[in-house]
Each structure stands twice: as structure tokens, then as C-alpha cells.
Design a protein around this motif. Sequence first.
Motif, PDB file in Angstrom:
ATOM      1  N   ARG A  34     144.778  67.543  17.542  1.00 47.64           N
ATOM      2  CA  ARG A  34     145.552  66.311  17.737  1.00 47.64           C
ATOM      3  C   ARG A  34     145.957  66.085  19.190  1.00 47.64           C
ATOM      4  NH1 ARG A  34     149.674  65.806  12.897  1.00 47.64           N
ATOM      5  NH2 ARG A  34     151.011  66.482  14.572  1.00 47.64           N
ATOM      6  N   ILE A  35     145.868  67.129  20.006  1.00 49.71           N
ATOM      7  CA  ILE A  35     146.157  67.002  21.433  1.00 49.71           C
ATOM      8  C   ILE A  35     144.860  67.272  22.185  1.00 49.71           C
ATOM      9  CG2 ILE A  35     147.505  67.838  23.390  1.00 49.71           C
ATOM     10  CD1 ILE A  35     149.261  66.617  21.219  1.00 49.71           C
ATOM     11  N   ASP A  36     144.335  66.249  22.840  1.00 48.30           N
ATOM     12  CA  ASP A  36     143.136  66.374  23.659  1.00 48.30           C
ATOM     13  C   ASP A  36     143.624  66.404  25.108  1.00 48.30           C
ATOM     14  OD1 ASP A  36     140.589  66.273  24.753  1.00 48.30           O
ATOM     15  OD2 ASP A  36     140.424  64.096  24.510  1.00 48.30           O
ATOM     16  N   TRP A  37     143.616  67.594  25.710  1.00 45.83           N
ATOM     17  CA  TRP A  37     144.189  67.682  27.051  1.00 45.83           C
ATOM     18  C   TRP A  37     143.198  68.226  28.059  1.00 45.83           C
ATOM     19  CZ3 TRP A  37     145.494  72.004  30.126  1.00 45.83           C
ATOM     20  CH2 TRP A  37     145.322  73.245  29.524  1.00 45.83           C
ATOM     21  N   ARG A  38     143.453  67.863  29.308  1.00 47.45           N
ATOM     22  CA  ARG A  38     142.627  68.362  30.399  1.00 47.45           C
ATOM     23  C   ARG A  38     143.473  68.478  31.663  1.00 47.45           C
ATOM     24  NH1 ARG A  38     139.661  64.915  34.292  1.00 47.45           N
ATOM     25  NH2 ARG A  38     140.742  62.922  34.406  1.00 47.45           N
ATOM     26  N   GLU A  39     143.001  69.337  32.545  1.00 46.44           N
ATOM     27  CA  GLU A  39     143.640  69.498  33.843  1.00 46.44           C
ATOM     28  C   GLU A  39     142.967  68.545  34.822  1.00 46.44           C
ATOM     29  OE1 GLU A  39     144.103  72.763  37.430  1.00 46.44           O
ATOM     30  OE2 GLU A  39     143.179  73.369  35.544  1.00 46.44           O
ATOM     31  N   VAL A  40     143.762  67.862  35.617  1.00 43.93           N
ATOM     32  CA  VAL A  40     143.240  66.978  36.652  1.00 43.93           C
ATOM     33  C   VAL A  40     143.661  67.567  38.000  1.00 43.93           C
ATOM     34  CG1 VAL A  40     143.272  64.651  37.623  1.00 43.93           C
ATOM     35  CG2 VAL A  40     143.462  64.966  35.144  1.00 43.93           C
ATOM     36  N   ASN A  41     142.684  68.008  38.779  1.00 41.03           N
ATOM     37  CA  ASN A  41     142.948  68.510  40.124  1.00 41.03           C
ATOM     38  C   ASN A  41     143.108  67.287  41.020  1.00 41.03           C
ATOM     39  OD1 ASN A  41     142.618  69.359  42.851  1.00 41.03           O
ATOM     40  ND2 ASN A  41     141.506  71.173  42.171  1.00 41.03           N
ATOM     41  N   VAL A  42     144.311  67.097  41.563  1.00 44.32           N
ATOM     42  CA  VAL A  42     144.560  65.884  42.351  1.00 44.32           C
ATOM     43  C   VAL A  42     143.704  65.810  43.607  1.00 44.32           C
ATOM     44  CG1 VAL A  42     146.889  65.489  41.466  1.00 44.32           C
ATOM     45  CG2 VAL A  42     146.582  66.886  43.505  1.00 44.32           C
ATOM     46  N   LEU A  43     143.265  66.942  44.125  1.00 43.52           N
ATOM     47  CA  LEU A  43     142.404  66.922  45.307  1.00 43.52           C
ATOM     48  C   LEU A  43     141.011  66.418  44.966  1.00 43.52           C
ATOM     49  CD1 LEU A  43     143.412  70.267  47.040  1.00 43.52           C
ATOM     50  CD2 LEU A  43     144.316  67.958  47.438  1.00 43.52           C
ATOM     51  N   GLU A  44     140.556  66.681  43.751  1.00 41.14           N
ATOM     52  CA  GLU A  44     139.229  66.240  43.317  1.00 41.14           C
ATOM     53  C   GLU A  44     139.238  64.828  42.738  1.00 41.14           C
ATOM     54  OE1 GLU A  44     137.950  69.271  40.601  1.00 41.14           O
ATOM     55  OE2 GLU A  44     137.766  70.778  42.192  1.00 41.14           O
ATOM     56  N   GLU A  45     140.377  64.412  42.192  1.00 40.72           N
ATOM     57  CA  GLU A  45     140.477  63.089  41.569  1.00 40.72           C
ATOM     58  C   GLU A  45     141.660  62.323  42.155  1.00 40.72           C
ATOM     59  OE1 GLU A  45     139.682  62.819  37.290  1.00 40.72           O
ATOM     60  OE2 GLU A  45     139.345  64.994  37.320  1.00 40.72           O
ATOM     61  N   LEU A  46     141.716  62.281  43.474  1.00 39.91           N
ATOM     62  CA  LEU A  46     142.851  61.684  44.183  1.00 39.91           C
ATOM     63  C   LEU A  46     143.039  60.209  43.844  1.00 39.91           C
ATOM     64  CD1 LEU A  46     145.133  62.096  46.187  1.00 39.91           C
ATOM     65  CD2 LEU A  46     143.525  61.565  48.022  1.00 39.91           C
ATOM     66  N   ASP A  47     141.964  59.430  43.847  1.00 43.88           N
ATOM     67  CA  ASP A  47     142.090  58.001  43.557  1.00 43.88           C
ATOM     68  C   ASP A  47     142.676  57.755  42.167  1.00 43.88           C
ATOM     69  OD1 ASP A  47     141.088  57.344  46.042  1.00 43.88           O
ATOM     70  OD2 ASP A  47     139.046  56.992  45.322  1.00 43.88           O
ATOM     71  N   TYR A  48     142.201  58.520  41.198  1.00 45.57           N
ATOM     72  CA  TYR A  48     142.706  58.381  39.825  1.00 45.57           C
ATOM     73  C   TYR A  48     144.200  58.715  39.773  1.00 45.57           C
ATOM     74  CZ  TYR A  48     143.217  59.155  34.791  1.00 45.57           C
ATOM     75  OH  TYR A  48     143.638  59.115  33.487  1.00 45.57           O
ATOM     76  N   ALA A  49     144.580  59.817  40.418  1.00 47.89           N
ATOM     77  CA  ALA A  49     145.986  60.235  40.431  1.00 47.89           C
ATOM     78  C   ALA A  49     146.860  59.170  41.087  1.00 47.89           C
ATOM     79  CB  ALA A  49     146.132  61.578  41.142  1.00 47.89           C
ATOM     80  N   VAL A  50     146.423  58.649  42.213  1.00 45.15           N
ATOM     81  CA  VAL A  50     147.194  57.624  42.929  1.00 45.15           C
ATOM     82  C   VAL A  50     147.316  56.360  42.087  1.00 45.15           C
ATOM     83  CG1 VAL A  50     147.153  56.083  44.945  1.00 45.15           C
ATOM     84  CG2 VAL A  50     146.702  58.527  45.231  1.00 45.15           C
TER      85      VAL A  50
END
Length: 94
Positions: A34-50
Motif C-alpha cells: 500500500r506504500i510505494d516509496w522511493r528515494e530521490v537524490n536531490v543532486l540527481e533530480e534537482l529540477d524535480y525537487a525544486v
Amino acid sequence: MSIKVEVFSSPGCGKCGQAKEVLRKLAEEIGGGRIDWREVNVLEELDYAVNLGVLSTPAIAINGALTFTGLPSVRKLRSELDRRLAVEAGVKGA
């Protein structure tokens, strides 16, 4: 029925590791995929994080919306996950 949870982290961030471990344990406790989770490395996905508004790590987004801008307590995170799952169940059951 599952919710998507993303933990925004940066390399060397101690609290980020703690956030990932808390989320992993909660996902196991809740179970059923029921929980689909993932780690987002902000250095690799900076635009998405911003784009989500992440200004510091750790941060947690649920279903594509920034929900926590710091490490929440286990109780607070569990409460939010339970609430979102109940809403999902209500929507699917309607």
C-alpha cells in the motif's frame, strides 16, 4: 490501492538515512504494497525537487505533493500515511 511516497535526500545526510529507515519500517508495518516509496537524490533530480518546493533534506512528498519539509516524528508520518490511505480507500470504494 497504494500511495506514492518520495523521500528527498542528499549524500551524507544523516537525517535522510533516518527518514528512509522510518519510511521503510512503516511501509512494512502497513504492508500489502500500500506504500510505494522511493528515494530521490536531490543532486540527481534537482529540477524535480525544486519544482516540488524542496529546499532542504530530508523532505517527504506524498502523491506528488511536498508534505514534510523536515524529518517528521514516526507518529506524525504514520498518521499522515493512514489518513491518505483512508482517503484512497474512500475514493476507490465510492
